[in-house]
Design an enzyme around this catalytic site. Structure first.
Site, PDB file in Angstrom:
ATOM      1  N   ARG A 272       0.651  -1.008   0.030  1.00 23.85           N
ATOM      2  CA  ARG A 272       0.081   0.001   0.158  1.00 23.85           C
ATOM      3  C   ARG A 272       0.814   1.265   0.127  1.00 23.85           C
ATOM      4  O   ARG A 272       0.611   2.112  -0.648  1.00 23.85           O
ATOM      5  CB  ARG A 272      -0.847  -0.087   1.135  1.00 23.85           C
ATOM      6  CG  ARG A 272      -1.532   1.161   1.243  1.00 23.85           C
ATOM      7  CD  ARG A 272      -2.590   1.217   2.518  1.00 23.85           C
ATOM      8  NE  ARG A 272      -3.544   2.331   2.454  1.00 23.85           N
ATOM      9  CZ  ARG A 272      -4.608   2.782   3.499  1.00 23.85           C
ATOM     10  NH1 ARG A 272      -4.851   1.767   4.253  1.00 23.85           N
ATOM     11  NH2 ARG A 272      -5.234   3.675   3.440  1.00 23.85           N
TER      12      ARG A 272
ATOM     13  N   ASN B 268     -10.670  -4.349  -1.217  1.00 27.59           N
ATOM     14  CA  ASN B 268     -10.402  -3.333  -2.240  1.00 27.59           C
ATOM     15  C   ASN B 268      -9.725  -4.073  -3.568  1.00 27.59           C
ATOM     16  O   ASN B 268      -8.717  -4.695  -3.096  1.00 27.59           O
ATOM     17  CB  ASN B 268      -9.872  -2.183  -1.607  1.00 27.59           C
ATOM     18  CG  ASN B 268     -11.092  -1.106  -1.077  1.00 27.59           C
ATOM     19  OD1 ASN B 268     -12.131  -1.420  -1.564  1.00 27.59           O
ATOM     20  ND2 ASN B 268     -10.605  -0.701   0.032  1.00 27.59           N
TER      21      ASN B 268
ATOM     22  N   HIS C 264     -16.466   3.614  -4.718  1.00 28.60           N
ATOM     23  CA  HIS C 264     -15.792   4.679  -4.599  1.00 28.60           C
ATOM     24  C   HIS C 264     -15.733   5.664  -5.788  1.00 28.60           C
ATOM     25  O   HIS C 264     -15.209   6.436  -5.893  1.00 28.60           O
ATOM     26  CB  HIS C 264     -14.430   4.348  -4.348  1.00 28.60           C
ATOM     27  CG  HIS C 264     -14.015   3.511  -2.939  1.00 28.60           C
ATOM     28  ND1 HIS C 264     -12.575   2.988  -2.769  1.00 28.60           N
ATOM     29  CD2 HIS C 264     -14.846   3.079  -2.245  1.00 28.60           C
ATOM     30  CE1 HIS C 264     -12.698   2.511  -1.766  1.00 28.60           C
ATOM     31  NE2 HIS C 264     -13.981   2.498  -1.184  1.00 28.60           N
TER      32      HIS C 264
ATOM     33  N   TYR D  15     -14.389  10.123  -1.921  1.00 34.14           N
ATOM     34  CA  TYR D  15     -13.258   9.670  -3.050  1.00 34.14           C
ATOM     35  C   TYR D  15     -13.576  10.580  -4.421  1.00 34.14           C
ATOM     36  O   TYR D  15     -12.492  10.436  -5.110  1.00 34.14           O
ATOM     37  CB  TYR D  15     -13.527   8.218  -3.443  1.00 34.14           C
ATOM     38  CG  TYR D  15     -12.974   7.239  -2.283  1.00 34.14           C
ATOM     39  CD1 TYR D  15     -11.780   6.902  -2.362  1.00 34.14           C
ATOM     40  CD2 TYR D  15     -13.977   6.922  -1.509  1.00 34.14           C
ATOM     41  CE1 TYR D  15     -11.202   5.904  -1.565  1.00 34.14           C
ATOM     42  CE2 TYR D  15     -13.583   5.947  -0.510  1.00 34.14           C
ATOM     43  CZ  TYR D  15     -12.130   5.528  -0.405  1.00 34.14           C
ATOM     44  OH  TYR D  15     -11.540   4.507   0.600  1.00 34.14           O
TER      45      TYR D  15
END
Length: 421
Positions: free
Chosen positions: A90, A144, A194, A244
Site C-alpha cells: 500500500r 478493495n 468509491h 473519493y
C-alpha cells in the site's frame, strides 16, 4: 451458522467482532473461524475477539487457522478482507504514482490498478476453494478495489456480493443530523464503488420525503468540511458525493497535498503496531477507541446486515451493495458492477430502480466502468500492454506519457505479485 473471515488477523477484525456480538439476534453465529497465515498477529486478534464475545455474553465459538481449506469448510458465508502485499505494498501504491504527477491512492488511479492486479488472482483462488467446500456458501467481499474484485467473482460464477462502508457511514451521519434512527434513512446512492453520489436522502423508506435540500441548507458547511470540498460546489451540484470524488474534482490539489506529508499507509502502519500492542493486553475486552481512526467505521453493522439477509435470517430489506448492473443504469453493460440500493435476500441482491442519472455523473461512471473492464482483463490475463491500456483509460491519468511511466513503475514495484511479469 458458521462464518469464516479470510484475513481474520486484520486489525479491522475487532470492529467486526464487536458487531457480531452486539447484533447476535440478527446474525446468530455459532462458529466463527478467523483465517490468516500470520499466526502471531492472528493470535493477538483472536484473543481480543474471544474476550469481546465473553464480555457481551455471546455463546459463539471462535477458532483460528492458517489453513484456508480448513477454515472455509462447511461455512455458510465467507467474508474476504485481504490486503495482498500488506501495508508495504500500500505504501508503494500511494507513492510511485506521485512521481508522474498522478494521485497515489490504494483503490483508484494507478495505485488502485496495482492493488487489483495483485488481488484478483488471489481472491479467485480463494473463491474456488470456497465453492469446492460448499457451493451454496455466500462470499461477501470487503477487499478493495471492491468493484473490480466483485466483478471478477461474479464473472467466475461465484455467489458473491461486494460491500463498502461509505454508504452506511453517510446514512449514520445524516441520521444524526436529522435526529432520526439510521433505519429511517434511505439513500438514493448511485454509481460505482468509491465513485458514488447521494442524490436524495429520504426519511421513512424509498418513497419517503427527500430531505437532502434541507441537509445541505442547514449542515452544508459541516458536510463539505468532511468531504474536503468547497461548500459552493455542493450547493451547485445539489448532491453529496463520496469523499473519493475529491480525487477527481480536486486532483491537482490532492497531488500537491500528498507530496508534502507522510502517506496514509505510513500512518496506518504505525496505528496498526499500536493496536496490536493493545490487542495483546489480556485486560482489554472491547474494541479500543483508536480503531475508529483506522478506518472502516460501521463496517460491522453493514457486514451483519448483509450476511443476515443473504442467509435468510433477517437484515434490512434494502441495502447498498455492489452487484451486477443488469439494466439498472442503461448506459452501462448488464455485467458491470454498480454500487446502489438493492433488495437483498437469500437469492442475492437485486438493484432497485434508479431515476435517470445526470450526464455530469453518468459520463464519469461510464468512463471508470470502461477502465474497470480493462483493469479486470489485465488482472486475469496479464501483460504490459493491458496494464498500459487500463492506465490510459483511467480519467485520473489519460495521457500516454503518464501511462507509459506508470506502467513501468507498477510492474517494477509489483513484480513479485505478478505471475506474468
Amino acid at each position: 451458522m458458521k462464518l469464516a473471515v479470510v484475513g481474520g488477523g486484520s486489525t479491522y477484525t475487532p470492529e467486526l467482532i464487536d458487531g457480531f456480538a452486539r447484533l447476535r439476534d440478527t446474525l446468530p453465529i455459532t462458529d466463527l473461524v478467523l483465517v490468516d497465515p500470520a499466526a502471531e498477529r492472528l493470535d493477538l486478534v483472536a484473543g481480543l475477539a474471544r474476550r469481546i464475545f465473553a464480555r457481551q455474553g455471546h455463546p459463539g465459538r471462535i477458532v483460528t487457522t492458517g489453513d484456508l481449506d480448513t477454515g472455509v469448510a462447511d461455512a455458510d458465508a465467507v467474508l474476504l478482507q485481504l490486503r495482498v502485499g500488506g501495508q508495504a505494498a500500500r505504501e508503494r501504491d500511494e507513492t510511485w504514482p506521485l512521481e508522474c504527477g498522478c494521485v497515489g491512492q490504494e483503490t483508484t488511479g494507478a495505485g488502485g490498478l496495482a492493488k487489483a492486479l495483485r488481488t484478483v488472482p488471489v481472491v479467485l483462488d480463494i473463491a474456488e476453494r470456497v465453492r469446492r467446500a460448499n457451493p451454496e456458501a455466500w462470499i461477501i467481499d470487503f477487499t478493495n478495489p471492491v468493484g473490480i474484485v466483485t466483478r471478477a467473482l461474479l464473472h467466475a460464477g461465484h455467489r458473491a456480493v461486494g460491500l463498502c462502508n461509505v454508504a452506511i457511514g453517510l446514512q449514520r451521519k445524516f441520521a444524526h443530523l436529522l435526529d432520526v434512527t439510521p433505519a429511517e434513512v434511505h439513500l438514493d446512492h448511485v454509481g460505482l464503488n468509491h465513485l458514488t453520489w447521494e442524490r436524495a436522502v429520504r426519511v421513512g423508506g424509498p418513497d419517503g420525503t427527500d430531505v437532502l435540500p434541507r441537509l445541505l441548507a442547514e449542515h452544508g458547511e459541516a458536510i463539505a468540511a468532511d468531504l474536503r470540498l468547497p461548500r459552493p460546489l455542493l450547493d451547485r451540484l445539489g448532491v453529496v458525493p463520496s469523499y473519493y470524488l475529491r480525487y477527481y474534482y480536486a486532483h491537482d490539489e490532492v497531488v500537491r497535498e500528498l507530496g508534502t506529508r507522510p502517506s496514509r499507509a505510513a500512518e496506518v502502519a504505525a496505528m496498526e503496531k499500536q493496536l496490536l500492542e493493545m490487542y495483546g493486553d489480556p485486560a482489554l475486552d472491547e474494541k479500543p477507541a483508536l480503531l475508529a481512526r483506522r478506518g472502516g467505521a460501521y463496517y460491522s453493522e453493514a457486514a451483519v446486515d448483509l450476511a443476515a439477509a443473504l442467509l435468510g435470517g433477517g437484515g434490512s430489506p434494502y441495502q447498498v451493495v455492489n452487484t451486477y448492473n443488469n439494466g439498472t443504469l442503461p448506459f452501462l453493460p448488464a455485467d458491470a458492477v454498480i454500487e446502489t440500493q438493492a433488495a437483498v435476500g437469500a437469492k442475492g441482491a437485486v438493484p432497485l430502480p434508479v431515476a435517470p442519472v445526470d450526464p455530469l455523473y453518468a459520463g464519469l461512471i461510464a468512463n471508470v466502468t470502461a477502465y474497470e473492464d480493462l483493469a479486470l482483463e489485465a488482472a486475469l490475463r496479464g501483460g504490459r500492454d493491458r496494464v498500459f491500456k487500463a492506465l490510459l483509460a483511467h480519467p485520473l491519468i489519460g495521457q500516454y506519457e503518464y501511462a507509459e511511466g506508470l506502467t513501468d513503475r507498477l510492474i517494477a514495484h509489483n513484480r513479485e505479485h505478478l505471475a506474468w511479469a
